[in-house]
Design a protein around this motif. Structure first.
Motif, short mmCIF file in Angstrom:
data_model
loop_
_atom_site.label_atom_id
_atom_site.label_comp_id
_atom_site.label_asym_id
_atom_site.label_seq_id
_atom_site.Cartn_x
_atom_site.Cartn_y
_atom_site.Cartn_z
N MET A 90 0.84 -1.21 0.00
CA MET A 90 0.00 0.00 0.00
C MET A 90 0.87 1.26 0.00
N GLN A 91 1.87 1.27 0.88
CA GLN A 91 2.75 2.43 1.00
C GLN A 91 3.48 2.69 -0.31
N TYR A 92 3.93 1.64 -0.96
CA TYR A 92 4.63 1.79 -2.24
C TYR A 92 3.70 2.38 -3.30
N VAL A 93 2.49 1.84 -3.37
CA VAL A 93 1.54 2.27 -4.41
C VAL A 93 1.10 3.72 -4.20
N PHE A 94 0.76 4.08 -2.97
CA PHE A 94 0.23 5.42 -2.73
C PHE A 94 1.34 6.47 -2.54
N ASP A 95 2.33 6.18 -1.69
CA ASP A 95 3.32 7.20 -1.34
C ASP A 95 4.42 7.37 -2.39
N GLU A 96 4.84 6.29 -2.99
CA GLU A 96 5.93 6.38 -3.97
C GLU A 96 5.43 6.55 -5.40
N LEU A 97 4.39 5.81 -5.76
CA LEU A 97 3.91 5.84 -7.15
C LEU A 97 2.77 6.83 -7.37
N GLY A 98 2.09 7.22 -6.30
CA GLY A 98 1.02 8.22 -6.43
C GLY A 98 -0.24 7.73 -7.10
N TYR A 99 -0.57 6.44 -6.93
CA TYR A 99 -1.80 5.91 -7.51
C TYR A 99 -3.02 6.41 -6.72
N ARG A 100 -4.18 6.37 -7.37
CA ARG A 100 -5.41 6.88 -6.78
C ARG A 100 -6.27 5.79 -6.16
N ARG A 101 -6.11 4.56 -6.62
CA ARG A 101 -7.05 3.49 -6.25
C ARG A 101 -6.29 2.17 -6.13
N TYR A 102 -6.59 1.45 -5.05
CA TYR A 102 -5.94 0.19 -4.74
C TYR A 102 -7.04 -0.84 -4.50
N GLU A 103 -7.06 -1.90 -5.29
CA GLU A 103 -8.19 -2.83 -5.28
C GLU A 103 -7.86 -4.16 -4.62
N TRP A 104 -8.92 -4.79 -4.12
CA TRP A 104 -8.85 -6.14 -3.53
C TRP A 104 -10.08 -6.87 -4.04
#
Length: 237
Positions: A143-157
């Motif tokens: 989660m931290q990689y996707v949001f903080d480093e890559l700046g994505y808007r949405r993370y799905e499960w």
């Protein structure tokens, strides 16, 4: 979601004048307090993982997965080689920092940098990993990689709607249930309704604080038992 009016007085979504496509996730190491996520290598990780999965009493952990169970190590190793070669999904081995052994794996998949969305999936946790701090930290690191480093808007499960453990895990980690896609998938000779969950960028700062608080060494007693659950921390915050 914020709305605006266009020139025809129609409601439209939030304006994103400065949005640019995000970068693709890379096969990088992601290091935490209790574990390390390493890009999957069949030669480095397959033996450890097959041994870790062999601690299970039966094959029930493979019921809601599109692969497995495997008849022997050679069978698993063929699958492991495909994990290593793949770029979507990107497979990560979960390494216990204390033992330096691979005890599970996890992936980022359905990667959409244009819209800033990505799915976490293919969670292959061995009995050595389940219900441990590492199990939660591995999720947090992605989660931290996707949001903080890559700046994505949405993370799905996403999961089989009958997979109660997966549903509970998504809600525990702060995901929001969005609905069920009926007859979405055919796998292992049966039909699957798929439950969708998501976490979005505006929710992430609060969820990040909750998970960091839970993962803190101060939240565990001398026997390694949690003092406060994530739900208790969430309610307190």
């Amino acid at each position: 979601m914020m709305s605006n009016l266009n020139q025809y007085k129609q409601e439209i979504g939030e304006l994103l004048p400065h949005w640019t496509p995000r970068q693709l996730p890379q096969k990088n190491n992601l290091k935490g307090k209790y574990c390390l996520l390493e890009p999957y290598s069949a030669d480095r990780h397959a033996h450890d993982l097959y041994k870790a999965y062999s601690h299970a009493e039966d094959d029930r952990d493979w019921t809601w997965l599109p692969i497995g169970p495997f008849k022997d190590f050679d069978d698993y190793f063929q699958q492991a080689k495909s994990f290593e070669k793949s770029h979507d999904p990107i497979h990560y081995a979960i390494i216990d920092s204390a033992t330096k052994q691979a005890i599970g794996s996890i992936v980022l998949m359905r990667i959409d940098p244009i819209n800033g969305t990505v799915e976490m999936g293919f969670v292959l946790y061995s009995p050595l990993l389940k219900k441990t701090r590492i199990a939660t930290e591995a999720q947090f690191l992605l989660m931290q990689y996707v949001f903080d480093e890559l700046g994505y808007r949405r993370y799905e499960w996403k999961c089989d709607s009958l997979n109660t453990p997966s549903r509970k895990a998504a809600l525990r980690l702060g995901f929001t249930y969005e609905g069920t896609f009926r007859k979405a998938v055919v796998y292992k000779g049966r039909s699957r309704d798929t439950d969708w969950f998501s976490l979005i960028d505006t929710e992430w700062p609060n969820i990040k604080t909750q998970l960091q608080t839970w993962l803190s060494s101060k939240n565990f007693d001398e026997t390694g038992q949690q003092i406060l659950s994530i739900e208790q921390i969430r309610n307190a915050l």
